[in-house]
Design a protein around this motif. Structure first.
Motif, PDB file in Angstrom:
ATOM      1  N   ARG A 230       0.819  -1.216   0.000  1.00 33.08           N
ATOM      2  CA  ARG A 230       0.000   0.000   0.000  1.00 33.08           C
ATOM      3  C   ARG A 230       0.853   1.266   0.000  1.00 33.08           C
ATOM      4  NH1 ARG A 230      -3.259  -2.853  -2.180  1.00 33.08           N
ATOM      5  NH2 ARG A 230      -4.724  -4.061  -0.973  1.00 33.08           N
ATOM      6  N   VAL A 231       1.975   1.234   0.692  1.00 29.56           N
ATOM      7  CA  VAL A 231       2.857   2.402   0.751  1.00 29.56           C
ATOM      8  C   VAL A 231       3.411   2.724  -0.637  1.00 29.56           C
ATOM      9  CG1 VAL A 231       5.113   3.197   1.623  1.00 29.56           C
ATOM     10  CG2 VAL A 231       3.447   2.194   3.178  1.00 29.56           C
ATOM     11  N   GLN A 232       3.609   1.711  -1.445  1.00 31.89           N
ATOM     12  CA  GLN A 232       4.160   1.922  -2.787  1.00 31.89           C
ATOM     13  C   GLN A 232       3.197   2.661  -3.701  1.00 31.89           C
ATOM     14  OE1 GLN A 232       7.328   1.445  -3.302  1.00 31.89           O
ATOM     15  NE2 GLN A 232       7.448   0.603  -1.237  1.00 31.89           N
ATOM     16  N   GLY A 233       1.944   2.757  -3.300  1.00 33.09           N
ATOM     17  CA  GLY A 233       1.010   3.568  -4.079  1.00 33.09           C
ATOM     18  C   GLY A 233       0.095   2.758  -4.963  1.00 33.09           C
ATOM     19  N   ASP A 234       0.587   2.318  -6.093  1.00 31.00           N
ATOM     20  CA  ASP A 234      -0.246   1.639  -7.077  1.00 31.00           C
ATOM     21  C   ASP A 234       0.341   0.261  -7.386  1.00 31.00           C
ATOM     22  OD1 ASP A 234      -2.319   1.299  -8.910  1.00 31.00           O
ATOM     23  OD2 ASP A 234      -1.175   2.223 -10.537  1.00 31.00           O
ATOM     24  N   PRO A 235       0.067  -0.724  -6.521  1.00 28.31           N
ATOM     25  CA  PRO A 235       0.645  -2.049  -6.759  1.00 28.31           C
ATOM     26  C   PRO A 235       0.039  -2.702  -8.005  1.00 28.31           C
ATOM     27  CG  PRO A 235      -0.890  -2.117  -4.920  1.00 28.31           C
ATOM     28  CD  PRO A 235      -0.756  -0.685  -5.324  1.00 28.31           C
ATOM     29  N   SER A 236       0.806  -3.576  -8.607  1.00 28.64           N
ATOM     30  CA  SER A 236       0.316  -4.316  -9.774  1.00 28.64           C
ATOM     31  C   SER A 236      -0.823  -5.233  -9.345  1.00 28.64           C
ATOM     32  CB  SER A 236       1.448  -5.151 -10.379  1.00 28.64           C
ATOM     33  OG  SER A 236       1.716  -6.277  -9.558  1.00 28.64           O
ATOM     34  N   PRO A 237      -1.604  -5.721 -10.300  1.00 27.65           N
ATOM     35  CA  PRO A 237      -2.672  -6.678  -9.949  1.00 27.65           C
ATOM     36  C   PRO A 237      -2.124  -7.924  -9.240  1.00 27.65           C
ATOM     37  CG  PRO A 237      -3.001  -5.863 -12.182  1.00 27.65           C
ATOM     38  CD  PRO A 237      -1.669  -5.341 -11.718  1.00 27.65           C
ATOM     39  N   TRP A 238      -0.931  -8.360  -9.615  1.00 31.47           N
ATOM     40  CA  TRP A 238      -0.317  -9.531  -8.976  1.00 31.47           C
ATOM     41  C   TRP A 238      -0.026  -9.249  -7.505  1.00 31.47           C
ATOM     42  CZ3 TRP A 238       0.710 -14.073 -11.739  1.00 31.47           C
ATOM     43  CH2 TRP A 238       0.504 -13.994 -13.112  1.00 31.47           C
ATOM     44  N   ILE A 239       0.576  -8.101  -7.237  1.00 30.90           N
ATOM     45  CA  ILE A 239       0.916  -7.726  -5.869  1.00 30.90           C
ATOM     46  C   ILE A 239      -0.364  -7.477  -5.068  1.00 30.90           C
ATOM     47  CG2 ILE A 239       2.061  -5.998  -4.422  1.00 30.90           C
ATOM     48  CD1 ILE A 239       3.974  -7.949  -5.924  1.00 30.90           C
ATOM     49  N   SER A 240      -1.362  -6.876  -5.687  1.00 36.30           N
ATOM     50  CA  SER A 240      -2.644  -6.661  -5.010  1.00 36.30           C
ATOM     51  C   SER A 240      -3.292  -7.990  -4.631  1.00 36.30           C
ATOM     52  CB  SER A 240      -3.596  -5.859  -5.898  1.00 36.30           C
ATOM     53  OG  SER A 240      -3.136  -4.539  -6.026  1.00 36.30           O
TER      54      SER A 240
ATOM     55  N   VAL B 266      -1.699 -10.794  -3.923  1.00 32.13           N
ATOM     56  CA  VAL B 266      -0.958 -11.310  -2.764  1.00 32.13           C
ATOM     57  C   VAL B 266      -1.386 -10.560  -1.500  1.00 32.13           C
ATOM     58  CG1 VAL B 266       1.328 -11.578  -1.726  1.00 32.13           C
ATOM     59  CG2 VAL B 266       1.007 -12.069  -4.160  1.00 32.13           C
ATOM     60  N   ALA B 267      -1.508  -9.240  -1.597  1.00 36.25           N
ATOM     61  CA  ALA B 267      -1.927  -8.440  -0.443  1.00 36.25           C
ATOM     62  C   ALA B 267      -3.324  -8.834   0.023  1.00 36.25           C
ATOM     63  CB  ALA B 267      -1.864  -6.947  -0.773  1.00 36.25           C
ATOM     64  N   THR B 268      -4.230  -9.076  -0.914  1.00 44.09           N
ATOM     65  CA  THR B 268      -5.585  -9.501  -0.562  1.00 44.09           C
ATOM     66  C   THR B 268      -5.566 -10.846   0.148  1.00 44.09           C
ATOM     67  OG1 THR B 268      -6.524  -8.257  -2.409  1.00 44.09           O
ATOM     68  CG2 THR B 268      -7.872 -10.040  -1.497  1.00 44.09           C
ATOM     69  N   ALA B 269      -4.752 -11.772  -0.338  1.00 42.62           N
ATOM     70  CA  ALA B 269      -4.621 -13.071   0.329  1.00 42.62           C
ATOM     71  C   ALA B 269      -4.067 -12.898   1.737  1.00 42.62           C
ATOM     72  CB  ALA B 269      -3.720 -13.988  -0.492  1.00 42.62           C
ATOM     73  N   ASP B 270      -3.107 -11.989   1.898  1.00 38.59           N
ATOM     74  CA  ASP B 270      -2.530 -11.749   3.221  1.00 38.59           C
ATOM     75  C   ASP B 270      -3.527 -11.082   4.162  1.00 38.59           C
ATOM     76  OD1 ASP B 270      -0.183 -13.012   2.622  1.00 38.59           O
ATOM     77  OD2 ASP B 270       1.000 -11.181   2.378  1.00 38.59           O
ATOM     78  N   ILE B 271      -4.392 -10.231   3.636  1.00 37.78           N
ATOM     79  CA  ILE B 271      -5.452  -9.648   4.462  1.00 37.78           C
ATOM     80  C   ILE B 271      -6.403 -10.743   4.930  1.00 37.78           C
ATOM     81  CG2 ILE B 271      -7.493  -8.149   4.420  1.00 37.78           C
ATOM     82  CD1 ILE B 271      -5.827  -6.282   2.531  1.00 37.78           C
ATOM     83  N   ALA B 272      -6.769 -11.645   4.030  1.00 40.57           N
ATOM     84  CA  ALA B 272      -7.655 -12.756   4.397  1.00 40.57           C
ATOM     85  C   ALA B 272      -6.989 -13.655   5.437  1.00 40.57           C
ATOM     86  CB  ALA B 272      -8.030 -13.554   3.149  1.00 40.57           C
ATOM     87  N   GLY B 273      -5.705 -13.954   5.235  1.00 36.06           N
ATOM     88  CA  GLY B 273      -4.982 -14.773   6.201  1.00 36.06           C
ATOM     89  C   GLY B 273      -4.888 -14.105   7.557  1.00 36.06           C
ATOM     90  N   SER B 274      -4.681 -12.804   7.570  1.00 38.74           N
ATOM     91  CA  SER B 274      -4.612 -12.051   8.828  1.00 38.74           C
ATOM     92  C   SER B 274      -5.970 -12.039   9.526  1.00 38.74           C
ATOM     93  CB  SER B 274      -4.140 -10.620   8.571  1.00 38.74           C
ATOM     94  OG  SER B 274      -2.816 -10.625   8.087  1.00 38.74           O
ATOM     95  N   ALA B 275      -7.034 -11.933   8.752  1.00 35.57           N
ATOM     96  CA  ALA B 275      -8.375 -11.970   9.337  1.00 35.57           C
ATOM     97  C   ALA B 275      -8.639 -13.333   9.987  1.00 35.57           C
ATOM     98  CB  ALA B 275      -9.429 -11.663   8.277  1.00 35.57           C
ATOM     99  N   LEU B 276      -8.232 -14.389   9.314  1.00 36.62           N
ATOM    100  CA  LEU B 276      -8.367 -15.726   9.903  1.00 36.62           C
ATOM    101  C   LEU B 276      -7.577 -15.829  11.204  1.00 36.62           C
ATOM    102  CD1 LEU B 276      -8.154 -18.222   6.894  1.00 36.62           C
ATOM    103  CD2 LEU B 276     -10.040 -17.954   8.519  1.00 36.62           C
ATOM    104  N   LEU B 277      -6.338 -15.345  11.178  1.00 36.63           N
ATOM    105  CA  LEU B 277      -5.518 -15.387  12.388  1.00 36.63           C
ATOM    106  C   LEU B 277      -6.143 -14.548  13.503  1.00 36.63           C
ATOM    107  CD1 LEU B 277      -1.673 -15.272  11.642  1.00 36.63           C
ATOM    108  CD2 LEU B 277      -3.003 -17.066  12.749  1.00 36.63           C
TER     109      LEU B 277
END
Length: 124
Positions: A90-100, A102-113
């Protein structure tokens, strides 16, 4: 029952963290994960090392699913691993769809945790 749910969440979070370990096999696998070109040798080395580290974190989380005494460290490692990536993306500003993705998966994983953490506290 609560411990079983916590364990399942740890296994899921572990698998999510371990999945990028396939990147240690080379540039082609890293490209399939992140959609970037990894032909530069130094970048490839860094990303392969990242893949190994994520694999180790994932393995630790899976082990923590079965070892209650490791779960506090598992929460710390899991949140640090996943949320730091989200922040950097998010700090990088405009992440690529690929990076977005991965970030979405990490948000989901964090929510599970987070659910597992609440259950962990309730169980205590």
């Amino acid at each position: 029952m609560i411990q079983i749910v916590i364990g399942i969440i740890f296994v899921l979070a572990g698998l999510l963290n371990a999945y990028p370990a396939i990147g240690m096999l080379g540039a082609k696998q890293l490209n399939s994960l992140y959609g970037l070109d990894f032909t530069e040798a130094n970048l490839l080395t860094l990303m392969q090392h990242r893949a190994v580290m994520l694999g180790l974190i994932g393995l630790f989380l899976i082990v923590a699913a079965f070892r209650r005494e490791l779960q506090p460290a598992g929460f710390t490692l899991g949140f640090a691993s996943m949320l730091s990536f989200v922040v950097f993306a998010r700090v990088q500003g405009d992440p690529s769809p690929w990076i977005s993705r991965v970030a979405t998966a990490d948000i989901a994983g964090s929510a599970l945790l987070a659910v597992a953490l609440v259950l962990y506290w309730l169980r205590a």
